[in-house]
Design a protein around this motif. Structure first.
Motif, short mmCIF file in Angstrom:
data_model
loop_
_atom_site.label_atom_id
_atom_site.label_comp_id
_atom_site.label_asym_id
_atom_site.label_seq_id
_atom_site.Cartn_x
_atom_site.Cartn_y
_atom_site.Cartn_z
N MET A 175 39.26 16.61 43.12
CA MET A 175 40.76 16.98 42.91
C MET A 175 41.52 15.92 43.43
O MET A 175 42.41 16.12 44.41
CB MET A 175 41.01 18.45 43.59
N ASN A 176 41.47 14.76 43.01
CA ASN A 176 42.14 13.72 43.23
C ASN A 176 43.68 13.81 42.83
O ASN A 176 43.68 14.80 41.94
CB ASN A 176 41.73 12.38 42.65
N ILE A 177 44.52 12.87 43.29
CA ILE A 177 45.87 12.82 42.23
C ILE A 177 45.65 12.00 41.17
O ILE A 177 45.15 10.94 40.99
CB ILE A 177 46.89 12.06 43.46
N ASN A 178 46.17 12.56 40.05
CA ASN A 178 45.83 12.13 38.64
C ASN A 178 47.61 11.76 38.30
O ASN A 178 48.34 12.18 38.51
CB ASN A 178 45.82 13.31 37.66
N LYS A 179 47.34 10.39 37.61
CA LYS A 179 48.76 9.94 37.02
C LYS A 179 48.57 9.91 35.48
O LYS A 179 47.50 9.77 35.02
CB LYS A 179 49.11 8.64 37.69
N PHE A 180 49.61 10.36 34.92
CA PHE A 180 49.60 10.27 33.40
C PHE A 180 50.95 9.75 32.84
O PHE A 180 52.14 10.25 33.21
CB PHE A 180 49.59 11.70 33.01
N LEU A 230 44.53 16.38 32.29
CA LEU A 230 45.54 16.18 31.28
C LEU A 230 44.94 15.12 30.22
O LEU A 230 45.44 15.12 29.15
CB LEU A 230 46.65 15.29 32.02
N ILE A 244 52.71 12.65 38.20
CA ILE A 244 51.80 12.56 39.50
C ILE A 244 51.36 13.86 39.71
O ILE A 244 52.29 14.65 40.20
CB ILE A 244 52.35 11.78 40.36
N PHE A 245 50.13 14.00 39.66
CA PHE A 245 49.57 15.72 39.74
C PHE A 245 48.47 15.60 40.72
O PHE A 245 47.50 14.72 40.67
CB PHE A 245 48.98 16.07 38.61
N GLY A 246 48.44 16.59 41.82
CA GLY A 246 47.41 16.59 42.62
C GLY A 246 47.70 17.12 44.03
O GLY A 246 48.92 17.00 44.28
N HIS A 247 46.87 17.59 44.69
CA HIS A 247 46.97 17.85 46.19
C HIS A 247 47.69 16.90 47.06
O HIS A 247 46.94 15.87 47.13
CB HIS A 247 45.71 18.53 46.72
N GLY A 248 48.63 17.23 47.48
CA GLY A 248 49.32 15.90 48.47
C GLY A 248 50.36 14.93 47.61
O GLY A 248 50.65 13.98 48.18
N SER A 249 50.34 15.31 46.20
CA SER A 249 50.90 14.32 45.62
C SER A 249 52.43 14.19 45.96
O SER A 249 53.15 13.20 45.85
CB SER A 249 50.92 14.53 44.01
N GLN A 301 54.18 10.97 47.30
CA GLN A 301 54.43 9.85 46.57
C GLN A 301 55.70 10.02 46.34
O GLN A 301 56.18 8.84 45.64
CB GLN A 301 53.50 10.02 45.57
N MET A 330 42.66 27.76 46.37
CA MET A 330 43.37 26.46 45.95
C MET A 330 42.73 26.07 44.72
O MET A 330 43.57 25.45 43.69
CB MET A 330 42.71 25.38 47.04
N GLU A 331 41.66 26.47 44.15
CA GLU A 331 41.31 26.21 42.74
C GLU A 331 42.17 26.89 41.89
O GLU A 331 42.70 26.26 40.96
CB GLU A 331 39.98 26.56 42.60
N TYR A 390 45.87 25.01 41.88
CA TYR A 390 45.47 23.93 41.12
C TYR A 390 45.70 24.14 39.51
O TYR A 390 46.53 23.36 38.85
CB TYR A 390 44.09 23.33 41.40
#
Lengths: 382, 382
Positions: free
Chosen positions: A1-6, A210, B12-17, B20, B236-237, B240
């Motif tokens: 569950m990293n940060i994804n960019k699109f 995504l 920008i998607f994800g835990h802690g995003s 940014q 959290m799942e 998400y």
């Protein structure tokens, strides 16, 4: 569950959408555009089409179509000179990967200066690029939506992969009508390129939810529509769906990157004037067999997306069906089956393997890969 | 096979995003940002979080959180004054639809001038907006990726729908961690709002293959993860996946527009301070029953996406299962079942019906709808 960019450009999709090119450029503030294309596209009449539309919109323009399959650094340089000499302020690319990647590379140089070699790798572009509108005519490269440009380093005989968000065009125009002039051979090879993009993006270690939706849909569309599209130049339904597959596969790989097929194919394309899609088509099943160990469940899903019945099968059994399916598809549409058919020999394989191992696309391959593995994969595909 | 257009922001998607946000603003050239939020988000601590991050990035900032549920024209006006007084050059929205729609509306006024009423409808914005970064904290509105802003016309007691590509933010940040502070009630209502977005976009007459993949994936995610998300603040799942569902439903409806549920819900929201998601949740099954006639096959697909077994069923039988499924889901998560529970009576229904009929979202409803139909639907939902 990293940060994804699109990231993706604005997309205009549909029959006749190429007629929105002039208006699109105006919307971006363009006054004089450099139209980058190639002789194939010109001979098929699509370049003239675009020029007419730009004229109608009141745009000034210059053209540049002095490029070859697997476009070279010196061609980019020439295009840049053309842009500067004609005082252009925007770039249009019309064609497949070659034309669009060249158009992007020209855009880099005109605002960032230096040589195209300075931008190889990830995130090397600092200054904003001029407005870019890309018209895809091959249902293959996905470059019209991607953050990639691949240019041959002619001295070192290798393909340089340039990756940057700045390379995502402002507007991507995808017009399935432009696919009606493609030969069955080109339809087959570009279609298998789409499949390769979708599969490599789907199994990439950088895949995200995504990118998965795009990649999976693209696989399904190729499985259903590539054969009919190769079979008939005028089957508009299949052209429509293959254009959509190409677009979605492009969105997937632009954001999830690729894998060993592209790394190895780039190393070949840097040395030999071969069709990128055909080389990918030959390499794909071999690399899939190698990668199977890393992602059996995803391979099982690929089989399902291809319409194979996987009920009551284990992931391992189902995954193998995916590989068989793709081999059969490639045979059915008459794609080349071996690199030796294209004139390759064992010579140079160890150098190419080293080059492939260093390619940016290798980083996201789902299975760890060593130089011996790459050599063996090339030999298997010979 | 019309021409389809599709636009989306960088995501920008994800835990802690959320961390940014400062860097994102800098990347867009911002020096001093107006941070628009609401008291709920502030009390939960997310606003402070964003402010800290902006400080760390060296940004100057002003804040504006003087807004209510279903934000009003005069609140937008106040926000605009705040932006100008503090000489800001970019806008951040932090919250659900209310905060983000207000942030967008402020952005319209600061470069386009006039009153927010001037921009009601489609494509009324001429001047480029300042850089916009939106942080979604509710998994509901989808406004962080959409080309919509909905603002209450306080004099005429109706919601104005503003639609323009210019309203697509530059960067959308979706951080599932921000969902952990939501009450079960808010989780339920915003989750049903997501489902409404996805279903209305999927059956919209403006749906395209590009919006369908997003809408279908969102429906599947809601069916699988909304119940667990309402059941637990720390699962959290499920957070998400609900955040992803919201994002994808937002992409779908931003490009395929909506339908009668939203048109009718806007008419209510212009008069009563009710939660948009709860109103949608009550209206959705009634409108689905009305729309069924127009798109039985799509309804059958919705049932399948919800995990219902539709094998050996006709489209009609399967489609009805979709409606039953959604009624049960709404019951399971404790959403209100009738408008009367929220204090509505028969009074004003005919005026509201007229307003709903003129709402921009009504145009894409898949079944033709007359004033009597709208009145009847409101009465059924009372």
């Amino acid at each position: 569950m990293n940060i994804n960019k699109f990231v993706m450009p604005e997309v205009i999709f549909g029959h006749g959408s190429r007629d929105q090119v002039g208006e699109s450029c105006l919307r971006l503030g363009a006054k004089k555009v450099l139209i980058v294309s190639d002789r194939g596209v010109m001979n098929e009449g699509w370049l003239e089409n675009v020029i007419e539309n730009c004229k109608k919109a009141g745009l000034l323009f210059a053209t540049f179509y002095d490029i070859t399959t697997n476009p070279k650094d010196f061609e980019v340089e020439k295009g840049k000179e053309q842009y500067i000499a004609h005082e252009c302020d925007a770039v249009i690319g019309v064609g497949g990967g070659s034309a669009i990647d060249t158009a992007k590379a020209i855009a880099i140089l005109v605002t960032n200066g230096g040589s195209i070699h300075d931008y190889e790798g990830v995130d090397k572009i600092n200054e904003p690029l001029p407005p870019m509108v890309m018209i895809a005519t091959t249902a293959g490269s996905g470059s019209e939506v991607s953050q990639f440009s691949v240019i041959v380093d002619s001295k070192n005989k290798k393909k340089m992969t340039i990756v940057s968000k700045s390379l995502v065009p402002d507007i991507a125009i995808v017009d399935p009508q432009t696919l009606t002039t493609k030969s069955p051979q080109l339809t087959a090879s570009t279609g298998l390129d789409v499949l390769t993009h979708a599969i490599e993006a789907y199994v990439s270690i950088a895949a995200t939810p995504l990118t998965d939706v795009q990649a999976k849909n693209a696989i399904q569309l190729v499985a259903e529509h590539l054969r009919p599209s190769v079979a008939s130049k005028i089957n508009m339904e299949s052209k429509y769906h293959m254009a959509m597959a190409s677009l979605q596969a492009g969105l997937a790989f632009s954001n999830a990157i690729l894998g060993a097929v592209h790394a190895m194919s780039h190393a070949i394309g840097g040395r030999f004037p071969l069709l990128h899609g055909e080389v990918n088509a030959v390499l794909l099943p071999h690399v899939m067999e190698f990668n199977f160990l890393a992602v059996p469940k995803k391979f099982s899903t690929i089989a399902e997306l291809c319409g194979e019945s996987v009920q009551s099968l284990s992931n391992i059994e189902a995954g193998k069906k995916a590989i068989d399916y793709i081999k059969q598809l490639s045979l059915d549409i008459g794609a080349p089956q071996r690199l030796s058919e294209m004139g390759l020999t064992d010579e140079g394989i160890s150098e190419m393997s080293q080059v492939a191992l260093e390619d940016a696309c290798m980083i996201t391959n789902p299975r760890d890969i060593k130089i011996e593995d790459v050599i063996q994969l090339y030999r298997q595909a010979l």
